[in-house]
Design an enzyme around this catalytic site. Structure first.
Site, PDB file in Angstrom:
ATOM      1  N   ASN A  96       0.853  -1.184   0.000  1.00  0.00           N
ATOM      2  CA  ASN A  96       0.000   0.000   0.000  1.00  0.00           C
ATOM      3  C   ASN A  96       0.897   1.246   0.000  1.00  0.00           C
ATOM      4  OD1 ASN A  96      -1.396   2.292   1.093  1.00  0.00           O
ATOM      5  ND2 ASN A  96      -3.066   0.924   1.669  1.00  0.00           N
ATOM      6  N   HIS A 103       1.003   6.153   1.916  1.00  0.00           N
ATOM      7  CA  HIS A 103       1.768   7.088   2.748  1.00  0.00           C
ATOM      8  C   HIS A 103       2.942   7.734   2.026  1.00  0.00           C
ATOM      9  CE1 HIS A 103      -1.009   6.457   5.799  1.00  0.00           C
ATOM     10  NE2 HIS A 103      -0.671   5.207   6.041  1.00  0.00           N
ATOM     11  N   ARG A 139       3.551  18.682   1.679  1.00  0.00           N
ATOM     12  CA  ARG A 139       4.140  19.911   1.147  1.00  0.00           C
ATOM     13  C   ARG A 139       3.425  20.434  -0.099  1.00  0.00           C
ATOM     14  NH1 ARG A 139       7.606  23.199   2.148  1.00  0.00           N
ATOM     15  NH2 ARG A 139       8.564  21.979   3.795  1.00  0.00           N
ATOM     16  N   HIS A 163      -5.490   3.677  -1.714  1.00  0.00           N
ATOM     17  CA  HIS A 163      -6.820   3.996  -1.190  1.00  0.00           C
ATOM     18  C   HIS A 163      -7.192   5.400  -1.649  1.00  0.00           C
ATOM     19  CE1 HIS A 163      -9.540   4.158   2.685  1.00  0.00           C
ATOM     20  NE2 HIS A 163     -10.196   4.467   1.588  1.00  0.00           N
ATOM     21  N   ARG A 208      -9.448   8.140  -1.133  1.00  0.00           N
ATOM     22  CA  ARG A 208     -10.419   8.563  -0.121  1.00  0.00           C
ATOM     23  C   ARG A 208     -11.270   9.697  -0.646  1.00  0.00           C
ATOM     24  NH1 ARG A 208      -8.542   6.330   5.090  1.00  0.00           N
ATOM     25  NH2 ARG A 208     -10.512   7.186   5.789  1.00  0.00           N
ATOM     26  N   ARG A 233      -7.141  12.751   0.865  1.00  0.00           N
ATOM     27  CA  ARG A 233      -6.092  13.219   1.781  1.00  0.00           C
ATOM     28  C   ARG A 233      -4.684  12.765   1.384  1.00  0.00           C
ATOM     29  NH1 ARG A 233      -7.732   9.662   7.006  1.00  0.00           N
ATOM     30  NH2 ARG A 233      -9.708  10.570   6.461  1.00  0.00           N
ATOM     31  N   HIS A 234      -4.589  11.651   0.677  1.00  0.00           N
ATOM     32  CA  HIS A 234      -3.241  11.271   0.196  1.00  0.00           C
ATOM     33  C   HIS A 234      -3.250  10.971  -1.305  1.00  0.00           C
ATOM     34  CE1 HIS A 234      -5.044   7.512   1.492  1.00  0.00           C
ATOM     35  NE2 HIS A 234      -4.711   7.653   2.757  1.00  0.00           N
ATOM     36  N   GLU A 259      -8.443   0.496  -2.974  1.00  0.00           N
ATOM     37  CA  GLU A 259      -9.280   0.525  -1.761  1.00  0.00           C
ATOM     38  C   GLU A 259     -10.188   1.725  -1.861  1.00  0.00           C
ATOM     39  OE1 GLU A 259      -6.863   0.792   1.677  1.00  0.00           O
ATOM     40  OE2 GLU A 259      -6.071  -1.219   1.439  1.00  0.00           O
ATOM     41  N   THR A 288     -18.131  -2.496  15.179  1.00  0.00           N
ATOM     42  CA  THR A 288     -17.407  -2.058  16.382  1.00  0.00           C
ATOM     43  C   THR A 288     -15.919  -2.395  16.280  1.00  0.00           C
ATOM     44  OG1 THR A 288     -18.172  -4.089  17.388  1.00  0.00           O
ATOM     45  CG2 THR A 288     -19.300  -2.085  18.053  1.00  0.00           C
ATOM     46  N   GLU A 333     -10.932  -9.243   2.973  1.00  0.00           N
ATOM     47  CA  GLU A 333      -9.643  -8.903   3.577  1.00  0.00           C
ATOM     48  C   GLU A 333      -9.894  -8.813   5.068  1.00  0.00           C
ATOM     49  OE1 GLU A 333      -7.068  -5.992   1.790  1.00  0.00           O
ATOM     50  OE2 GLU A 333      -6.402  -5.299   3.764  1.00  0.00           O
ATOM     51  N   HIS A 347      -3.658  -4.595   7.707  1.00  0.00           N
ATOM     52  CA  HIS A 347      -3.782  -3.466   8.632  1.00  0.00           C
ATOM     53  C   HIS A 347      -2.895  -3.665   9.853  1.00  0.00           C
ATOM     54  CE1 HIS A 347      -5.920   0.334   9.449  1.00  0.00           C
ATOM     55  NE2 HIS A 347      -5.449   0.099  10.648  1.00  0.00           N
ATOM     56  N   GLY A 348      -1.945  -2.783  10.004  1.00  0.00           N
ATOM     57  CA  GLY A 348      -1.068  -2.792  11.177  1.00  0.00           C
ATOM     58  C   GLY A 348      -0.003  -3.879  11.150  1.00  0.00           C
ATOM     59  N   HIS A 395       1.926   0.991   6.001  1.00  0.00           N
ATOM     60  CA  HIS A 395       2.621   1.897   6.911  1.00  0.00           C
ATOM     61  C   HIS A 395       3.997   1.416   7.334  1.00  0.00           C
ATOM     62  CE1 HIS A 395       3.487   3.969  10.719  1.00  0.00           C
ATOM     63  NE2 HIS A 395       2.951   5.000  10.097  1.00  0.00           N
TER      64      HIS A 395
HETATM   65  N1  PXP Z   1      -5.807  -3.009   4.160  1.00  0.00           N
HETATM   66  C1  PXP Z   1      -6.765  -2.063   4.238  1.00  0.00           C
HETATM   67  C2  PXP Z   1      -8.146  -2.396   3.797  1.00  0.00           C
HETATM   68  C3  PXP Z   1      -6.459  -0.774   4.705  1.00  0.00           C
HETATM   69  O1  PXP Z   1      -7.423   0.158   4.761  1.00  0.00           O
HETATM   70  C4  PXP Z   1      -5.139  -0.497   5.096  1.00  0.00           C
HETATM   71  C5  PXP Z   1      -4.782   0.859   5.597  1.00  0.00           C
HETATM   72  O2  PXP Z   1      -4.896   1.780   4.577  1.00  0.00           O
HETATM   73  C6  PXP Z   1      -4.175  -1.497   4.962  1.00  0.00           C
HETATM   74  C7  PXP Z   1      -4.544  -2.758   4.515  1.00  0.00           C
HETATM   75  C8  PXP Z   1      -2.737  -1.267   5.280  1.00  0.00           C
HETATM   76  O3  PXP Z   1      -2.578  -0.999   6.626  1.00  0.00           O
HETATM   77  P1  PXP Z   1      -1.149  -0.524   7.149  1.00  0.00           P
HETATM   78  O4  PXP Z   1      -0.870   0.792   6.479  1.00  0.00           O
HETATM   79  O5  PXP Z   1      -1.350  -0.416   8.611  1.00  0.00           O
HETATM   80  O6  PXP Z   1      -0.160  -1.570   6.735  1.00  0.00           O
END
Ligand code: PXP
Length: 247
Positions: free
Chosen positions: A8, A11, A19, A48, A50, A54-55, A75, A106, A156, A197-198, A220
């Site tokens: 992904n 970022h 900037r 993604h 959005r 934002r990015h 995404e 939740t 996912e 995610h994470g 990330h």
């Molecule tokens: N999968 C989905 C559906 C997400 O929304 C995100 C965050 O944008 C990620 C994966 C990647 O998460 P991370 O940036 O924490 O690796």
């Protein structure tokens, strides 16, 4: 069984927008980053788009579509404007994610069970355009079941809770068991399983005990690590942590 990596690159665009917001060019370029990830062995690129842009910007997705050789996973929230953009741009796959609070369970995944009709409609439109659909859901049996009813090709699994509890052994085990049982349920229902995610190099190795995983989507931690060791090395380091997956 090879566990595939989708990188992904959101970022990279986050840094650019810090900037150059509102401008049509600026560094770092997420498309250039995507090409480095591909060359380093990524199976696909995830971005993604959005609603607040934002990015990632529309032009980034158009350029990714034009220039990457692997799979483009877009995404997106299930909003008419973004759905229209996806149908026009034709990523290989879209991953529908919650964009507004009322669409979220939740646990933070998409409330597939609560939006059966609208998600089924979008899923059908995407599939008719040759685009596969994935639903980003919490590892919750009702959400897995709803995803199968919607007709999504993939889910996912949201690994955010697992990542958050990683340093608490008992809580982490609970989250792992939820992921394992959701993956088994999806597999039995004929839905393919991704996760994300994470995730980082520390928590990915233990995730190998979750069966039926096809792809991990990671952003990330790879982009963060790239600041210190470079993007190519950061992707390779993650691929190494994913090696040896037994399925
Ligand atoms: N999968 C989905 C559906 C997400 O929304 C995100 C965050 O944008 C990620 C994966 C990647 O998460 P991370 O940036 O924490 O690796």
């Amino acid at each position: 069984m090879l566990l595939k990596l989708g990188v992904n690159i959101d970022h990279v665009a986050t840094v650019r927008e810090a900037r150059y917001r509102g401008r049509t060019e600026g560094e770092p370029d997420p498309v250039e980053a995507a090409l480095v990830c591909e060359a380093a062995g990524a199976y696909g690129i995830t971005a993604h788009l959005r609603e607040d842009r934002r990015h990632i910007q529309d032009r980034d997705v158009t350029e990714l579509r034009r220039r990457i050789k692997t799979r483009l996973n877009l995404e997106m929230g299930n909003a008419p404007e973004i759905v229209g953009f996806a149908l026009k741009t034709k990523p290989d796959i879209v991953c529908l994610v919650p964009e507004r609070r009322e669409e979220v369970t939740t646990e933070g995944g998409l409330d597939a069970a609560g939006q059966l009709t609208s998600l089924s409609e979008t899923c059908k439109r995407m599939n008719n355009a040759g685009i596969e659909v994935s639903l980003f859901i919490a590892p919750d049996p009702a959400q897995v079941e709803a995803s199968a009813r919607i007709g999504a090709q993939f889910i996912e699994l949201h690994t955010g809770a697992y990542a958050e509890q990683f340093h608490r052994k008992r809580e982490r085990q609970v989250e792992l068991e939820r992921l394992i049982s959701a993956a088994k349920q999806a597999y039995q229902l004929g839905v393919k399983v991704n996760a994300g995610h994470g995730l980082n190099c520390e928590n990915v190795p233990l995730l190998h005990i979750v069966p039926h995983l096809v792809e991990l989507n990671i952003g990330h931690s790879i982009v963060s690590r790239a600041l210190f060791i470079g993007l190519e090395a950061a992707v390779k380091e993650m691929l190494k942590a994913m090696e040896g997956y037994q399925g």
